[in-house]
Motif scaffolding. Structure first.
Motif, PDB file in Angstrom:
ATOM      1  N   THR A 129     108.296  56.195  43.725  1.00  0.00           N
ATOM      2  CA  THR A 129     107.172  55.265  43.838  1.00  0.00           C
ATOM      3  C   THR A 129     106.126  55.583  42.786  1.00  0.00           C
ATOM      4  O   THR A 129     105.846  56.755  42.522  1.00  0.00           O
ATOM      5  N   CYS A 130     105.527  54.565  42.198  1.00  0.00           N
ATOM      6  CA  CYS A 130     104.434  54.801  41.253  1.00  0.00           C
ATOM      7  C   CYS A 130     103.200  55.239  42.033  1.00  0.00           C
ATOM      8  O   CYS A 130     102.774  54.562  42.959  1.00  0.00           O
ATOM      9  N   SER A 131     102.643  56.379  41.659  1.00  0.00           N
ATOM     10  CA  SER A 131     101.494  56.905  42.404  1.00  0.00           C
ATOM     11  C   SER A 131     100.254  56.078  42.124  1.00  0.00           C
ATOM     12  O   SER A 131      99.280  56.150  42.856  1.00  0.00           O
ATOM     13  N   ASN A 132     100.303  55.257  41.081  1.00  0.00           N
ATOM     14  CA  ASN A 132      99.149  54.437  40.765  1.00  0.00           C
ATOM     15  C   ASN A 132      99.251  53.022  41.343  1.00  0.00           C
ATOM     16  O   ASN A 132      98.458  52.645  42.193  1.00  0.00           O
ATOM     17  N   CYS A 133     100.262  52.228  40.895  1.00  0.00           N
ATOM     18  CA  CYS A 133     100.309  50.817  41.318  1.00  0.00           C
ATOM     19  C   CYS A 133     101.258  50.574  42.484  1.00  0.00           C
ATOM     20  O   CYS A 133     101.386  49.450  42.943  1.00  0.00           O
ATOM     21  N   LYS A 134     101.941  51.640  42.971  1.00  0.00           N
ATOM     22  CA  LYS A 134     102.838  51.545  44.137  1.00  0.00           C
ATOM     23  C   LYS A 134     104.156  50.824  43.849  1.00  0.00           C
ATOM     24  O   LYS A 134     104.897  50.506  44.785  1.00  0.00           O
ATOM     25  N   VAL A 149     107.825  57.748  34.509  1.00  0.00           N
ATOM     26  CA  VAL A 149     106.698  56.919  34.048  1.00  0.00           C
ATOM     27  C   VAL A 149     106.899  55.471  34.508  1.00  0.00           C
ATOM     28  O   VAL A 149     107.954  54.877  34.290  1.00  0.00           O
ATOM     29  N   CYS A 150     105.868  54.901  35.119  1.00  0.00           N
ATOM     30  CA  CYS A 150     105.958  53.534  35.640  1.00  0.00           C
ATOM     31  C   CYS A 150     106.060  52.513  34.505  1.00  0.00           C
ATOM     32  O   CYS A 150     105.253  52.527  33.580  1.00  0.00           O
ATOM     33  N   ASP A 151     107.069  51.608  34.595  1.00  0.00           N
ATOM     34  CA  ASP A 151     107.241  50.540  33.595  1.00  0.00           C
ATOM     35  C   ASP A 151     106.031  49.622  33.558  1.00  0.00           C
ATOM     36  O   ASP A 151     105.694  49.059  32.514  1.00  0.00           O
ATOM     37  N   ILE A 152     105.419  49.432  34.693  1.00  0.00           N
ATOM     38  CA  ILE A 152     104.369  48.422  34.803  1.00  0.00           C
ATOM     39  C   ILE A 152     103.018  48.943  34.340  1.00  0.00           C
ATOM     40  O   ILE A 152     102.328  48.293  33.563  1.00  0.00           O
ATOM     41  N   CYS A 153     102.637  50.149  34.807  1.00  0.00           N
ATOM     42  CA  CYS A 153     101.258  50.585  34.545  1.00  0.00           C
ATOM     43  C   CYS A 153     101.194  51.934  33.820  1.00  0.00           C
ATOM     44  O   CYS A 153     100.105  52.417  33.524  1.00  0.00           O
ATOM     45  N   GLY A 154     102.349  52.556  33.564  1.00  0.00           N
ATOM     46  CA  GLY A 154     102.329  53.856  32.895  1.00  0.00           C
ATOM     47  C   GLY A 154     101.953  55.007  33.809  1.00  0.00           C
ATOM     48  O   GLY A 154     101.863  56.153  33.363  1.00  0.00           O
ATOM     49  N   GLY A 155     101.741  54.709  35.093  1.00  0.00           N
ATOM     50  CA  GLY A 155     101.387  55.758  36.058  1.00  0.00           C
ATOM     51  C   GLY A 155     102.550  56.706  36.312  1.00  0.00           C
ATOM     52  O   GLY A 155     103.679  56.468  35.873  1.00  0.00           O
ATOM     53  N   GLN A 156     102.254  57.777  37.066  1.00  0.00           N
ATOM     54  CA  GLN A 156     103.289  58.773  37.350  1.00  0.00           C
ATOM     55  C   GLN A 156     104.180  58.296  38.499  1.00  0.00           C
ATOM     56  O   GLN A 156     103.687  57.890  39.557  1.00  0.00           O
TER      57      GLN A 156
END
Ligand code: ADP
Ligand code: ZN
Length: 214
Positions: A129-134, A149-156
């Motif tokens: 799960t993206c820790s930023n945008c879920k 690395v999240c494809d959508i927001c670059g979050g972890q």
């Protein structure tokens, strides 16, 4: 339109909720997301909820009551809501009926996602799960383009603490003991629509749209 989305952990409630929210412009209320945020922020609720969540146990009803009351007090709820992961006990369902009555609101649809336990285990233990945008990923079927690395927001992109086999087995037990009876509670309303959640997400969403309308 006011919707509940129900189903065991890993049936795709989170994935479908994101799609439903975009298409039908409803407010997505995920008690799981709200609790995880509270844990991250180390609020009083977060501190209470943390232990239960890590084990895969349900958080006490009175804690949930508080966060739902607070969320329903916001004005945006009037455009329609999508409850995801709530109510999870018959007590919560009775409580919700009372709250909705005082607000003069009603539930229009209950979407129940159905998936075999074996598939759930595979989905949950591979879930990230993206820790930023879920945003939700899976190590085998839908990995991020760059690992971690999240494809959508670059979050972890991380593994949830309760997405391990051990916590999952507790979550499934909690589902059968406490949440299945919620479906029985709602049976008489005639609002339940059973959807096969084992199909490809695109197809599941087509089936949901067939219920909610284009
Ligand atoms: P899942 O449906 O995949 O288990 P959620 O994000 O909905 O994931 O919930 C994660 C955890 O948060 C649950 O295992 C439980 O500890 C807690 N939780 C979320 N919603 C509720 C609720 N309505 N009542 C009690 N506990 C809840
Ligand atoms: Zn993200």
């Amino acid at each position: 339109m006011n919707i509940l989305i129900m189903g065991a952990p890993g049936t795709g409630k989170g994935t479908m909720s994101a799609l439903i929210k975009d298409k039908y412009d409803v407010v997505h209320v995920s008690t799981g997301d709200m609790l995880r945020q509270a844990v991250k922020d180390k609020t009083e609720i977060g501190l209470k909820a943390q232990e239960y969540m890590n084990k895969g146990a349900l958080v006490p009803d009175e804690v949930i009551h508080g966060i739902i009351l607070e969320r329903l007090a916001k004005d945006d709820i009037k455009k329609g809501f999508l409850f995801d992961g709530y109510p999870r006990t018959v007590e919560q369902a009775i409580d919700l009926d009372n709250i909705l009555e005082t607000l003069n609101l009603k539930i229009d649809y209950i979407i129940n996602l159905d998936v075999d336990d074996e598939i759930l285990k595979e989905r949950i233990t591979g879930r990230r799960t993206c820790s930023n945008c879920k945003a939700i990923y899976h190590i085998k079927t839908h990995a991020p383009k760059v690992e971690g690395v999240c494809d959508i927001c670059g979050g972890q992109v991380i593994q949830r603490k309760d997405d391990t086999l051990e916590a999952l087995s507790n979550r499934l037990d909690a589902y059968y003991a406490s949440t299945k009876p919620v479906m029985e509670y709602y049976e008489k309303t005639g609002l339940i629509r059973n959807i096969d959640g084992s199909k490809d997400p695109k197809e599941v969403f087509l089936d949901i749209k067939a219920v909610l309308g284009e």
